[in-house]
Enzyme design. Sequence first.
Site, mmCIF file in Angstrom:
data_model
loop_
_atom_site.group_PDB
_atom_site.id
_atom_site.type_symbol
_atom_site.label_atom_id
_atom_site.label_comp_id
_atom_site.label_asym_id
_atom_site.label_seq_id
_atom_site.Cartn_x
_atom_site.Cartn_y
_atom_site.Cartn_z
ATOM 1 N N HIS A 182 27.577 40.804 -8.274
ATOM 2 C CA HIS A 182 26.948 41.435 -9.437
ATOM 3 C C HIS A 182 26.923 42.958 -9.286
ATOM 4 C CE1 HIS A 182 25.715 37.377 -10.483
ATOM 5 N NE2 HIS A 182 25.223 37.821 -11.625
ATOM 6 N N HIS A 224 20.259 38.608 -2.505
ATOM 7 C CA HIS A 224 21.030 39.436 -1.583
ATOM 8 C C HIS A 224 20.093 40.316 -0.758
ATOM 9 C CE1 HIS A 224 25.032 38.545 -3.232
ATOM 10 N NE2 HIS A 224 24.464 38.555 -4.419
#
Length: 263
Positions: A182, A224
Amino acid sequence: RLSPRTDSGGKPRGTHLVSQSRSRPLLSPPLQDGCAEAEEAAGPGGLSLVPPSLPEEGRMDLNPSFLGIALRSLLAIDLWLSKKLGVCAGESSSWGSVRPLMKLLEISGHGITWLLGTLYCLCRSDSWAGREVLMNLLFALLLDLLVVALIKGLVRRRRPAHNQMDMFVTLSVDKYSFPSGHATRASLVSRFILKHLVLAIPLRVLVVLWAFILGLSRVMLGRHNVTDVAFGFFLGYMQYSIVDYCWLSPHNAPVLFILWNQQ
């Protein structure tokens, strides 16, 4: 030790050496070798000038490299900060009520969303200039998916332990964390849009804010670590340089545009 020897009359006849094997045992061969080495290394007066060396398997690395210490420290800080920022990792987290909004933002930066949107706009476009821009955007998105999947497969860094695997449309390599797809896509697309679309200043600011908040949301959702997102931003920025260098146009890729025009 000398011991007198006597004859039958009790007079001493001489002396002989008496074995002292029972009072002092002989040195074993390994110890004798060690003593010999110590004698060779001894200085004047019998003082040893060289300390005895430790066995090879008994030695310890007392001087770890500075790079190793720095990397371990960076990893510890990364894990600690990522856990602190994961305020939307679960419904019971401190910001758990914002989790649905963060997941909606996650969909806005998903690769499938951008691929389908680009293909739709490419089919609806009726100008060569628009098709050229959209064709290169499609090329950039495909390049991003390929590079991120390759790096994830090589590094194989697991996602944070506090992450919930409820992501939108995951593939085999999506179980790995480094780098953030992303973040790479947000950096790549935002730079692409700012370069090739004429936008007012407020819209340009919104594009930059979308990219930044999208990357931050990956850490807040627990998807993440901080370094995954930071490297993702850098990688996406560099990927656009590749797209710009290999820019597809009717001049250098005429067959591609002719085939697409016949669809």
